[in-house]
Write an enzyme that holds these catalytic residues in place. Structure first.
Site, mmCIF file in Angstrom:
data_model
loop_
_atom_site.group_PDB
_atom_site.id
_atom_site.type_symbol
_atom_site.label_atom_id
_atom_site.label_comp_id
_atom_site.label_asym_id
_atom_site.label_seq_id
_atom_site.Cartn_x
_atom_site.Cartn_y
_atom_site.Cartn_z
ATOM 1 N N TYR A 24 0.797 -1.230 0.000
ATOM 2 C CA TYR A 24 0.000 0.000 0.000
ATOM 3 C C TYR A 24 0.831 1.282 0.000
ATOM 4 O O TYR A 24 0.277 2.370 0.003
ATOM 5 C CB TYR A 24 -0.967 -0.009 1.190
ATOM 6 N N HIS A 101 -9.369 2.278 -5.316
ATOM 7 C CA HIS A 101 -8.495 1.367 -4.573
ATOM 8 C C HIS A 101 -7.047 1.755 -4.796
ATOM 9 O O HIS A 101 -6.653 2.127 -5.919
ATOM 10 C CB HIS A 101 -8.685 -0.078 -5.030
HETATM 11 O O1 CA2 Z 1 -6.240 -1.506 -2.602
HETATM 12 C C1 CA2 Z 1 -7.098 -1.032 -1.861
HETATM 13 O O2 CA2 Z 1 -7.255 0.171 -1.666
HETATM 14 C C2 CA2 Z 1 -7.996 -2.005 -1.075
HETATM 15 O O3 CA2 Z 1 -9.286 -1.413 -0.964
HETATM 16 C C3 CA2 Z 1 -7.358 -2.166 0.283
HETATM 17 C C4 CA2 Z 1 -8.110 -3.162 1.151
HETATM 18 C C5 CA2 Z 1 -8.305 -4.488 0.421
HETATM 19 O O4 CA2 Z 1 -9.121 -5.338 1.213
HETATM 20 C C6 CA2 Z 1 -8.952 -4.291 -0.927
HETATM 21 O O5 CA2 Z 1 -9.022 -5.539 -1.581
HETATM 22 C C7 CA2 Z 1 -8.149 -3.336 -1.790
HETATM 23 C C8 CA2 Z 1 -7.328 -3.421 2.438
HETATM 24 C C9 CA2 Z 1 -7.070 -2.177 3.228
HETATM 25 C C10 CA2 Z 1 -6.064 -2.502 4.278
HETATM 26 O O6 CA2 Z 1 -5.316 -1.335 4.523
HETATM 27 C C11 CA2 Z 1 -4.099 -1.473 5.089
HETATM 28 C C12 CA2 Z 1 -3.266 -0.391 4.986
HETATM 29 C C13 CA2 Z 1 -2.008 -0.472 5.513
HETATM 30 C C14 CA2 Z 1 -1.600 -1.605 6.168
HETATM 31 C C15 CA2 Z 1 -2.460 -2.677 6.295
HETATM 32 C C16 CA2 Z 1 -3.728 -2.614 5.764
#
Ligand code: CA2
Length: 149
Positions: A24, A101
């Site tokens: 991310y 996303h």
């Molecule tokens: O890519 C994206 O923005 C997502 O929405 C992120 C979600 C995931 O479930 C989607 O499939 C795609 C997960 C968000 C988790 O965010 C974090 C950020 C930093 C560290 C850990 C988790």
């Protein structure tokens, strides 16, 4: 001044820049907020930027956006893949909705290939990290402008 663009982020995105930077990136959600505000200001819009780990709170904000937003950008995070309730709320919004996303869910695990949110969205921006949010704000502003001229 038009009504603001609401930018909503779902669960765990408060950890942006703190955990899993290989997926991310290293920018924080606060950095993303600044990007969205700058991009929106250049287009003549204000932004209401919020994040929640709670499905019901996100739904409350979607309902608020029905009245108060000119457009809605949403990164539903995990709830995009699971929440019929969030889709039901989004379906009550007549303003344009852009799904956003950071990563490209279509290039990840198979369960990320479907999102309920896509059924209510005008379009989807994914895979560009924090820039996805800016591009989604730009698309939202463009749709609002196009509807008002
Ligand atoms: O890519 C994206 O923005 C997502 O929405 C992120 C979600 C995931 O479930 C989607 O499939 C795609 C997960 C968000 C988790 O965010 C974090 C950020 C930093 C560290 C850990 C988790």
């Amino acid at each position: 001044m038009p009504k603001p663009i609401y930018v909503l982020s779902g669960p765990n995105l408060n950890l942006l820049g703190v955990r899993e930077p290989h997926i991310y990136g290293s920018e924080t959600l606060e950095d993303v907020r600044v990007r969205c505000e700058r991009r929106a200001a250049g287009l003549g819009f204000e932004v209401v930027f919020r994040q929640s780990n709670h499905e019901g709170e996100l739904i409350d904000w979607v309902q608020e956006a029905r009245e108060k937003a000119s457009a809605l950008v949403i990164n539903p995070a995990g709830y995009g893949h699971t929440s019929v309730a969030l889709l039901d709320a989004l379906n009550t919004v007549s303003a344009p909705i852009i799904e956003c996303h950071l990563s490209n869910p279509a290039a990840r695990e198979p369960f990320r290939r479907h999102t309920y949110v896509s059924l209510a969205a005008k379009g989807l921006v994914s895979g560009f990290g924090p820039l996805s949010y800016e591009l989604a704000v730009e698309a939202a502003a463009g749709l609002v402008r196009a509807a008002t001229v």
